[in-house]
Design a protein around this motif. Sequence first.
Motif, PDB file in Angstrom:
ATOM      1  N   PHE A 118       0.779  -1.187  -0.107  1.00  0.00           N
ATOM      2  CA  PHE A 118       0.008   0.177  -0.118  1.00  0.00           C
ATOM      3  C   PHE A 118       0.829   1.250   0.135  1.00  0.00           C
ATOM      4  O   PHE A 118       0.473   2.438   0.140  1.00  0.00           O
ATOM      5  N   GLY A 119       2.297   1.227  -0.096  1.00  0.00           N
ATOM      6  CA  GLY A 119       3.026   2.495  -0.202  1.00  0.00           C
ATOM      7  C   GLY A 119       2.757   3.319  -1.249  1.00  0.00           C
ATOM      8  O   GLY A 119       2.328   3.098  -2.311  1.00  0.00           O
ATOM      9  N   GLY A 120       3.031   4.659  -0.895  1.00  0.00           N
ATOM     10  CA  GLY A 120       2.950   5.605  -2.088  1.00  0.00           C
ATOM     11  C   GLY A 120       1.556   6.077  -2.281  1.00  0.00           C
ATOM     12  O   GLY A 120       1.259   6.993  -3.079  1.00  0.00           O
ATOM     13  N   ARG A 121       0.530   5.568  -1.270  1.00  0.00           N
ATOM     14  CA  ARG A 121      -0.703   6.027  -1.470  1.00  0.00           C
ATOM     15  C   ARG A 121      -1.350   7.142  -0.515  1.00  0.00           C
ATOM     16  O   ARG A 121      -2.121   7.460  -0.295  1.00  0.00           O
ATOM     17  N   GLY A 122      -0.372   7.593   0.372  1.00  0.00           N
ATOM     18  CA  GLY A 122      -0.671   8.599   1.314  1.00  0.00           C
ATOM     19  C   GLY A 122      -1.323   8.083   2.618  1.00  0.00           C
ATOM     20  O   GLY A 122      -1.982   9.055   3.416  1.00  0.00           O
ATOM     21  N   LEU A 123      -1.427   6.614   2.835  1.00  0.00           N
ATOM     22  CA  LEU A 123      -1.936   6.081   3.838  1.00  0.00           C
ATOM     23  C   LEU A 123      -1.476   6.702   5.215  1.00  0.00           C
ATOM     24  O   LEU A 123      -2.182   7.051   6.214  1.00  0.00           O
ATOM     25  N   ALA A 124      -0.103   6.661   5.582  1.00  0.00           N
ATOM     26  CA  ALA A 124       0.516   7.008   6.639  1.00  0.00           C
ATOM     27  C   ALA A 124       0.045   8.522   6.995  1.00  0.00           C
ATOM     28  O   ALA A 124      -0.267   8.662   8.146  1.00  0.00           O
ATOM     29  N   THR A 125      -0.189   9.480   6.229  1.00  0.00           N
ATOM     30  CA  THR A 125      -0.736  10.762   6.307  1.00  0.00           C
ATOM     31  C   THR A 125      -1.849  10.710   6.907  1.00  0.00           C
ATOM     32  O   THR A 125      -2.173  11.416   7.888  1.00  0.00           O
ATOM     33  N   ILE A 126      -2.822  10.124   6.390  1.00  0.00           N
ATOM     34  CA  ILE A 126      -4.133  10.032   6.696  1.00  0.00           C
ATOM     35  C   ILE A 126      -4.434   9.489   8.223  1.00  0.00           C
ATOM     36  O   ILE A 126      -5.096   9.932   8.845  1.00  0.00           O
ATOM     37  N   LEU A 127      -3.677   8.237   8.270  1.00  0.00           N
ATOM     38  CA  LEU A 127      -3.625   7.467   9.611  1.00  0.00           C
ATOM     39  C   LEU A 127      -3.110   8.307  10.603  1.00  0.00           C
ATOM     40  O   LEU A 127      -3.740   8.606  11.712  1.00  0.00           O
ATOM     41  N   VAL A 128      -2.046   8.998  10.506  1.00  0.00           N
ATOM     42  CA  VAL A 128      -1.396   9.674  11.624  1.00  0.00           C
ATOM     43  C   VAL A 128      -2.174  11.205  11.965  1.00  0.00           C
ATOM     44  O   VAL A 128      -2.493  11.299  12.978  1.00  0.00           O
ATOM     45  N   GLN A 129      -2.682  11.536  10.836  1.00  0.00           N
ATOM     46  CA  GLN A 129      -3.555  12.916  11.197  1.00  0.00           C
ATOM     47  C   GLN A 129      -4.771  12.541  11.781  1.00  0.00           C
ATOM     48  O   GLN A 129      -5.275  13.206  12.766  1.00  0.00           O
ATOM     49  N   GLU A 130      -5.487  11.247  11.488  1.00  0.00           N
ATOM     50  CA  GLU A 130      -6.615  10.979  12.235  1.00  0.00           C
ATOM     51  C   GLU A 130      -6.302  10.715  13.656  1.00  0.00           C
ATOM     52  O   GLU A 130      -7.056  10.910  14.418  1.00  0.00           O
ATOM     53  N   ALA A 131      -5.145   9.968  13.731  1.00  0.00           N
ATOM     54  CA  ALA A 131      -4.778   9.629  15.355  1.00  0.00           C
ATOM     55  C   ALA A 131      -4.713  10.785  16.081  1.00  0.00           C
ATOM     56  O   ALA A 131      -5.057  10.791  17.452  1.00  0.00           O
ATOM     57  N   LEU A 132      -3.905  11.612  15.659  1.00  0.00           N
ATOM     58  CA  LEU A 132      -3.713  12.977  16.224  1.00  0.00           C
ATOM     59  C   LEU A 132      -4.765  13.622  16.583  1.00  0.00           C
ATOM     60  O   LEU A 132      -5.057  14.366  17.750  1.00  0.00           O
ATOM     61  N   GLU A 133      -5.653  13.786  15.612  1.00  0.00           N
ATOM     62  CA  GLU A 133      -7.126  14.605  15.946  1.00  0.00           C
ATOM     63  C   GLU A 133      -7.522  13.763  17.187  1.00  0.00           C
ATOM     64  O   GLU A 133      -8.251  14.566  17.808  1.00  0.00           O
ATOM     65  N   VAL A 134      -8.000  12.554  16.964  1.00  0.00           N
ATOM     66  CA  VAL A 134      -8.713  11.965  18.041  1.00  0.00           C
ATOM     67  C   VAL A 134      -7.725  11.974  19.492  1.00  0.00           C
ATOM     68  O   VAL A 134      -8.556  12.236  20.448  1.00  0.00           O
ATOM     69  N   THR A 135      -6.704  12.258  19.449  1.00  0.00           N
ATOM     70  CA  THR A 135      -5.722  12.409  20.690  1.00  0.00           C
ATOM     71  C   THR A 135      -6.030  13.526  21.243  1.00  0.00           C
ATOM     72  O   THR A 135      -6.284  13.689  22.301  1.00  0.00           O
ATOM     73  N   ARG A 136      -5.879  14.523  20.377  1.00  0.00           N
ATOM     74  CA  ARG A 136      -6.360  15.679  20.735  1.00  0.00           C
ATOM     75  C   ARG A 136      -7.548  16.020  21.389  1.00  0.00           C
ATOM     76  O   ARG A 136      -7.838  16.728  22.723  1.00  0.00           O
ATOM     77  N   ALA A 137      -8.755  15.526  20.593  1.00  0.00           N
ATOM     78  CA  ALA A 137      -9.887  15.529  21.071  1.00  0.00           C
ATOM     79  C   ALA A 137     -10.099  14.914  22.426  1.00  0.00           C
ATOM     80  O   ALA A 137     -11.104  15.309  23.305  1.00  0.00           O
TER      81      ALA A 137
END
Length: 110
Positions: A51-70
């Motif tokens: 699944f490399g090169g599809r931007g998944l790490a960015t999507i995953l990390v952003q969601e994880a950080l938003e949930v953590t902040r919330a």
Amino acid sequence: MTTDKNGAPTEVTDDSDRFSISVDGTKAGFTEYIDHDGQRIFPHTEIDDAFGGRGLATILVQEALEVTRAAGLRIVPVCSMVAGFIDKHPEFNDVVDPVTTDVKRILSRR
């Protein structure tokens, strides 16, 4: 719903010690975390090579950080992928703590 760079739908779920990302229902990667004393420590993130090169790490990390902040938790970016994301997204700087000796000790007990 967020889509990856190929337009495939993605889903991020919180599995109690990690956030996982799936593409079209297939698990593609995860970011682990440890909650400790008001902090969420992120030691490791992994995306399957298929699944490399599809931007998944960015999507995953952003969601994880938003949930953590919330959730009112502080972010400790031990993982280079999480730290790199934060470098590019300073809007999270107000909830980021440094990697301390205490954090390293917690990780060494895993």
